[in-house]
Design a protein around this motif. Structure first.
Motif, mmCIF file in Angstrom:
data_model
loop_
_atom_site.group_PDB
_atom_site.id
_atom_site.type_symbol
_atom_site.label_atom_id
_atom_site.label_comp_id
_atom_site.label_asym_id
_atom_site.label_seq_id
_atom_site.Cartn_x
_atom_site.Cartn_y
_atom_site.Cartn_z
ATOM 1 N N ARG A 227 0.970 -1.217 -0.111
ATOM 2 C CA ARG A 227 -0.075 0.049 -0.155
ATOM 3 C C ARG A 227 1.043 1.046 -0.017
ATOM 4 O O ARG A 227 2.170 1.073 0.169
ATOM 5 C CB ARG A 227 -0.785 -0.001 1.243
ATOM 6 C CG ARG A 227 -0.163 0.174 2.637
ATOM 7 C CD ARG A 227 -1.057 0.131 3.735
ATOM 8 N NE ARG A 227 -0.453 0.507 4.887
ATOM 9 C CZ ARG A 227 -0.796 0.494 6.293
ATOM 10 N NH1 ARG A 227 -2.366 0.470 6.229
ATOM 11 N NH2 ARG A 227 -0.228 0.667 7.286
ATOM 12 N N ASN A 229 2.118 3.812 2.188
ATOM 13 C CA ASN A 229 2.107 3.422 3.855
ATOM 14 C C ASN A 229 2.001 4.978 4.538
ATOM 15 O O ASN A 229 2.150 5.928 3.754
ATOM 16 C CB ASN A 229 3.482 2.830 4.101
ATOM 17 C CG ASN A 229 3.650 1.482 3.661
ATOM 18 O OD1 ASN A 229 3.084 0.282 4.501
ATOM 19 N ND2 ASN A 229 4.034 0.981 2.556
ATOM 20 N N HIS A 269 8.606 0.796 5.489
ATOM 21 C CA HIS A 269 7.331 0.054 5.421
ATOM 22 C C HIS A 269 7.099 -0.497 3.903
ATOM 23 O O HIS A 269 7.349 0.476 2.992
ATOM 24 C CB HIS A 269 6.144 1.051 5.926
ATOM 25 C CG HIS A 269 6.220 1.312 7.323
ATOM 26 N ND1 HIS A 269 5.234 2.510 7.949
ATOM 27 C CD2 HIS A 269 6.918 0.897 8.201
ATOM 28 C CE1 HIS A 269 5.622 2.369 9.186
ATOM 29 N NE2 HIS A 269 6.683 1.664 9.319
ATOM 30 N N GLY A 272 2.467 -3.186 4.540
ATOM 31 C CA GLY A 272 1.493 -2.569 5.269
ATOM 32 C C GLY A 272 1.429 -3.419 6.735
ATOM 33 O O GLY A 272 0.754 -2.982 7.593
#
Length: 296
Positions: A227, A229, A269, A272
């Motif tokens: 995603r 992040n 990150h 996720g």
């Protein structure tokens, strides 16, 4: 009698004025920092105690970087990854305060602790985009499923020792595009190159060093799991810079500066699942920015 009285006042006032001028030039001279350049004309004011603020846009160039990905059932490194920045085309609508931070930008506020030294804080908003697809060497291990819950890795499962693979969007997309943010403190030195006869317009060399934190917002997809992040403190960095400031007036200036930096991101990150999966890398970069500022 009246003429004698006026003459006496003139002599006293003139003597007092000359005494003040002598005091300003000898007892309390303006303390201007020494310049490494020889200038026929010098400023007649000190910058000590002044504050400056500037805003500008940058372009960045990145050295090849190794990226390590680590989590449940995988620990592998992609070698010598190539990446570029992503500067938005400049448009008039960036004058809209709601859009002014969309391109890669630099914001800095500083204070002159001496006439030719300042300390400042800044936010360098850069963007880092890994080129996809590209061929790279890989070392380490990739399980048949990774993370938890498991994500299948297909034909890329295995143990690697420097083999070349083609990284495609099905395996990875990797960006710090909102962005590759460097929050930093810098110390700057200034040397006047040229000062106009008005003593208000000048060209000044700025040099400086700094350090701070990397606060990226990383958009990552690892085997299509990921995603855009949250922002997080991923690591630290150091930088050095050299540039020119052209003071149109005593306060208004234009600036062009080149900065070189080295960063170490230890906790990027990725999927996720921040308690399980992460990436790490060291990024070296060159940045050039143009800014408009004011000093008061």
């Amino acid at each position: 009698m009246k003429k004698s009285y006026l003459l006496l006042l003139f002599l006293v006032f003139g003597k007092k004025t000359r005494a003040q001028e002598n005091t300003n030039t000898t007892d309390n001279p303006v303390k201007i920092g020494k310049s490494i350049f020889s200038n026929e004309t010098k400023r007649n004011f000190s910058r000590k105690g002044e504050i400056f603020v500037h805003w500008g846009y940058n372009h960045s160039w990145y050295g090849k970087s190794d990226i390590n990905f680590k989590g449940p059932n995988y620990d592998f490194t992609l070698k010598d990854v190539v990446a570029h920045d992503r500067q938005s085309p400049l448009k008039w609508n960036y004058l809209n305060p709601a859009k002014i931070s969309e391109p890669q930008y630099n914001l800095r506020v500083g204070y002159f602790i001496k006439d030719n030294y300042s300390i400042s804080i800044g936010w360098d908003h850069m963007k880092y985009v890994m080129d996809i697809p590209q061929k790279v060497a890989i070392t380490g291990h990739i399980g048949e499923t990774i993370s938890d819950p498991g994500v299948p890795t297909g034909a890329l499962a295995g143990t690697y020792n420097g083999e070349m693979i083609n990284v495609t969007p099905q395996m990875l997309t990797y960006e710090h595009t909102d962005g590759f943010n460097y929050a930093n403190i810098e110390i700057e030195r200034y040397d006047d190159i040229w000062v106009a006869p008005s003593k208000q317009t000048s060209l000044t060399l700025e040099t400086g060093i700094g350090g701070g934190m990397l606060v990226p917002r990383s958009d990552v997809r690892l085997f299509e799991q990921g995603r855009n992040n949250h922002w997080n403190v991923s690591g630290y960095g150091f930088s050095a810079k050299i540039g020119l400031k052209f003071y149109v007036t005593r306060g208004l200036y234009f600036q062009n500066t080149t900065k070189v930096g080295a960063t170490n991101l230890k906790n990027v990150h990725t999927t996720g699942r921040d308690d399980l999966d992460k990436a790490s890398q060291k990024i070296n970069y060159v940045q050039n920015f143009f800014a408009v500022g004011y000093q008061f």
